[in-house]
Motif scaffolding. Structure first.
Motif: not given
Lengths: 359, 265, 288
Positions: C57, C61, C66-67, C70, C262
């Motif tokens: 995670y 996160w 990766y953000l 997302i 997620t």
């Protein structure tokens, strides 16, 4: 009370109805358990077709063992083997050397039994895994593929080197594979080696391939071999790297494609036969491995699906021999990437490639 | 309330949307009539050889029939269960209702690949042999959110007083449901059946891992084939599926009327 | 008898029982295993390491890359949900006034892409949108070159809207169908213009269908991996593509599980936002 009874009857009727319809329907799809059986897992498509029609009936006739072919993609099958580890259902997993390295590291595979697989001594050097877990059954190679029609129209000579991909005249004409596909993992390993790195140090290779992106040569990334075929057939790109069997297959279908062994060498792609540890039919699995390595069977496989034999005694027609890595010299000329460090670092390879190339 | 001019505009618009919707399907159908051995658009020459070839491939026919049964059973089960859940969620107030409502929607957001893998691992760890039932169960789970949603929408729109009226006239709960509720929520039930069927018939991700050699659904068969070969055989198989579906729809239209089935005025 | 409708006790639970049992055993149990998995570590040489860690995670996160993925996932799902609504709503409206035959045709045609395997269908779009593709050829012929928009976010939206529109159309149509025809007629007879009837009466009354349809589209759009990969090209990465890489290519199930969790959270957040917006609107009451 009435409502309750009403609801129950409703459920019961539905359930009994369902049971009544589902049972006879399900029956024909459940595999009848034969006395002796072997579950063989590998690719679908023409490979499945060839094995089902040509090789497997021979094996069944000779041994009386019924073969159940479980078709899938190389990696979905590996995922299945891992998921069913507590109760394996696949006996033989026939796939490439990188999935072999992955499965072996996780302790999924059994050793080859030389008492049953008596033809191991006929194999080329290094065919048997160093720890005796699994054996190379066939070899293929990864090199360059180009569209002969487009090249002719442009008046260009066929490519000769891996570095031709960086030729400025191919701006917007090079198709790449996504890093999810083994061919790109191989390209990264090979280019790293050629540019002073290694399988354990991919920085130079990554930098070099990044140049390819920055100079605008890359037309598209294919997520699967089928998508690559589509991109190349539609002329969305003119040149790429690909497995020799893929080019041969397209060529045999009449597409204007040609395969080139780069002067630095094509990359060795080995197929491994692995017996699954704890599987229900271990003896049948060993028997099949012996059968698969036999001289005549290897010749037939080369003829049928263009995979080069690893049995030294296998003899191929000259025209077939010319298009595959056949014979000691041709095999020695291949770039043999170290699969163990590749497998170990694959997560980082993919992560770095995602951030720097496919971004 | 909707004038004739508006209606014509809407009609023209709907026609345009339909045209765009079928565009990729048309491309595939056109490609499937190619005379060449590889897929290229526009196709070179006209031939039906890939249709002949695909009809000779028993494994595709077997998989298509299997897919059909799986989809029929999964859609009926999912719709039946979904209707019961929707009735409970809409017609009753009880603690935990909202939580359940969200929970039943959860499969919608869990990618099929991971759900298929998780379910495979789960079944394997309990030593459950997988047959067609495993695939059906997987499909029922992914179709359930749709069934619940579609029936819920229909129930919300329906006036509950009608049920009360029927009931006060002495109808039993089953009769109330069968004669009053069900006809009024039919559009939702039919929509649920159709989408559950199509989701099941189109699913690769969940079935890929649950399938066994004996239970490969058509989408899995195609997925695995296309992993190695992209030839016009696949476009012909796809075209046949579309044509058969249209023939079936035509038959339904003739006998029942699709629009009427959806209960659309 | 009255208890069928008024019981606050047994009936709803009886209705929920069959689905709940199936759900608990075949969805909740595997999903909990998945959730636990997401807190495990993984090594290529060892497989899953059963030691509790926040690593997956943290990576997902807190890392900028990766953000951004997302964010792209959330964006793609939202845009797709909005576009399907805008495209689908008038079609649903048409279904309420069309002749039975026209209705059947519209429903059959918008459903047809769903009958074709996702990969084959996506290749079809690649041919339409790609270089030398149908669109480019048409536009070049009329003097507008360079309209190849394969490998863009727009191409992914087109591919997704193509298959997801029917979900909105039928969901909204179900809602429209249950509107009492007397209500819009009454509004019209009181002098409201057709547009006003549409925006003040029909639209609000079809809100349940709109919300249900959009939620379904949002969820499905966030979970597909073939369409974004083929039509979005290499640059366009969403969570589902990365999850496929982790789960199937790398067998890193813990990290893939963290991505799946997620994704579920994203859809739950989307659902929450939607509910909030609906309840704030003056017509939200009809949903409760």
């Amino acid at each position: 009370m009435t409502n309750r009874r009403g609801a129950t009857t409703q459920r019961m009727t539905r359930r009994s109805l369902l049971a009544a319809t589902a049972l006879p329907l399900t029956a024909p799809f459940i595999q009848a358990r034969a006395a002796e059986e072997l579950v063989f897992a590998s690719y679908g498509g023409s490979i499945e077709q060839f094995l089902r029609k040509d090789l497997l009936p021979t094996f069944e006739k000779e041994t009386g063992i019924k073969v159940v072919y479980s078709a899938g993609t190389a990696l979905s099958q590996l995922s299945k083997v891992i998921a069913t580890k507590s109760r394996p259902e696949i006996d033989i997993y026939w796939s490439n050397d990188l999935t072999h390295a992955a499965g072996k590291a996780m302790g999924l595979f059994d050793k080859v039994d030389p008492a049953i697989v008596t033809n191991l001594k006929e194999m080329i050097d290094g065919a048997l895994d160093p720890q005796g877990i699994g054996v190379t059954t066939h070899i293929a190679s990864t090199g360059l593929q180009y569209n002969t029609e487009k090249f002719k129209q442009a008046g260009w000579a066929p490519p000769t080197s891996w570095y031709d991909l960086w030729d400025p005249k191919f701006k917007g004409k090079v198709a790449m594979y996504s890093i999810s596909v083994l061919y790109s993992q191989e390209l990264l390993g090979a280019i790293s080696r050629l540019t002073g790195g290694s399988e354990s140090d991919i920085r130079p290779g990554l930098k070099k391939i990044r140049e390819l992106k920055d100079m605008g040569n890359i037309a598209a990334f294919a997520n699967s071999p089928a998508e690559m075929d589509n991109i190349m057939a539609q002329g969305q790109a003119w040149i790429t790297y690909n497995g020799n069997i893929r080019t041969l297959l397209m060529k045999s279908q009449g597409a204007p494609m040609e395969f080139v062994v780069p002067k630095e060498g094509a990359i060795r792609f080995s197929l491994y036969s692995d017996a699954i540890k704890g599987a229900p039919h271990p003896v049948a699995a060993q028997k099949f491995t012996e059968f698969f390595l036999r001289k005549d069977i290897q010749e037939r496989t080369a003829e049928g699906i263009f995979y080069a034999p690893t049995n030294r005694n296998a003899v191929l027609r000259p025209d077939l021999a010319a298009v595959m890595p056949y014979g000691t010299k041709a095999v020695a000329a291949l770039i043999k990437l170290e699969r163990d460090p590749m497998n170990r670092d694959l997560g980082e390879w993919i992560e770095k490639w995602n951030r720097s190339i496919e971004s | 309330m909707i004038t004739a001019a508006m209606r014509r505009c809407l009609g023209a618009y709907a026609a345009l949307v339909c045209l765009l919707a079928v565009l990729p399907v048309l491309i595939i159908v056109i490609e499937s009539f190619t005379a060449s051995d590889y897929v290229v658009f526009p196709p070179s020459g006209f031939s039906v050889k890939w249709y002949v070839e695909s009809l000779q491939r028993e494994e595709f026919l077997d998989s298509a029939l299997l897919s059909l049964w799986v989809a029929v059973i999964a859609s009926v089960v999912a719709t039946a269960l979904g209707t019961l859940v929707a009735l409970a969620l809409v017609r009753f107030r009880f603690p935990g209702r909202r939580v359940l409502q969200s929970l039943f929607m959860a499969p919608l957001s869990v990618p099929g690949i991971i759900f298929g893998l998780a379910l495979l691992q789960f079944l394997a760890s309990w030593g459950v042999a997988r047959d067609m039932t495993a695939v059906i169960v997987g499909h029922v789970i992914i179709a359930l959110p749709f069934a619940i949603r579609f029936v819920t929408v229909a129930l919300i729109g329906m006036v509950a007083n009608v049920e009360l009226a029927a009931q006060s006239l002495g109808a039993s709960p089953w009769v109330v449901f069968r004669r009053v509720t069900l006809p009024l929520i039919r559009p939702g039930v039919v929509a649920s059946l159709v989408f559950a069927f199509i989701l099941s018939f189109d699913d690769v991700a969940v079935s890929l891992f649950l399938a066994t050699p004996g239970t490969m659904t058509l989408p899995v068969r195609i997925y695995v084939y296309i992993d190695q070969n992209y030839d016009p055989l696949i476009t012909a198989v796809s075209a046949i599926v579309v044509m058969v579906a249209f023939l079936a729809l035509g038959a339904i239209e003739r006998t029942l009327g699709i629009g009427r089935l959806f209960g659309l005025r | 008898m009255r208890r069928f409708l008024t019981s606050r006790h047994a009936t709803p639970w009886l209705l929920l029982l069959p689905a709940s049992v199936l759900f608990a055993v075949f969805f909740v149990a595997p999903f909990i295993t998945l959730g636990i998995n997401s807190f495990y570590d993984y090594g290529r040489m060892t497989g899953i390491i059963h030691v509790f860690t926040w690593k997956n995670y943290e990576k997902l996160w807190l890392d900028e890359y990766y953000l951004s993925v997302i964010g792209a996932t959330f964006r793609l799902s939202s845009i797709t949900a909005l576009v399907t609504l805008v495209i689908g709503y008038p079609v649903a409206l048409y279904l309420t006034v069309a002749s039975p035959r026209a209705k059947s045709w519209v429903i059959a045609l918008i459903l047809s892409p769903l009958l074709v395997s996702v990969i084959v269908r996506t290749f079809g779009w690649a041919i339409i949108l790609g270089k030398n593709g149908l669109i480019e050829r048409v536009f070049t012929a009329i003097g507008i070159p360079g309209t190849d928009f394969l490998h863009t976010e727009a191409a992914v939206v087109v591919g997704l809207v193509n298959v997801l529109t029917p979900f909105v159309v039928l969901s909204v149509a179900t809602s429209l169908q249950s509107i009492d025809p007397a209500v819009p007629l009454a509004a019209a007879s009181l002098g409201a213009s057709p547009l006003r009837v549409l925006s003040r009466v029909i639209l609000p009354l079809s809100l349940p269908g709109i919300l249900a349809g959009m939620l379904i589209v949002f969820g499905l759009a966030s979970a597909t991996f073939v369409t974004p990969a083929v039509l979005g090209g290499a640059k366009f990465k969403v969570l589902s593509t990365l999850m496929y890489q982790q789960a199937v290519i790398l067998q890193n199930w813990p990290f893939a599980a963290a991505i799946a969790v997620t994704l579920t959270l994203i859809v739950l957040i989307g659902q929450g936002l939607q509910n909030m917006a609906a309840e704030r609107s003056r017509y939200g009451a009809s949903l409760r």
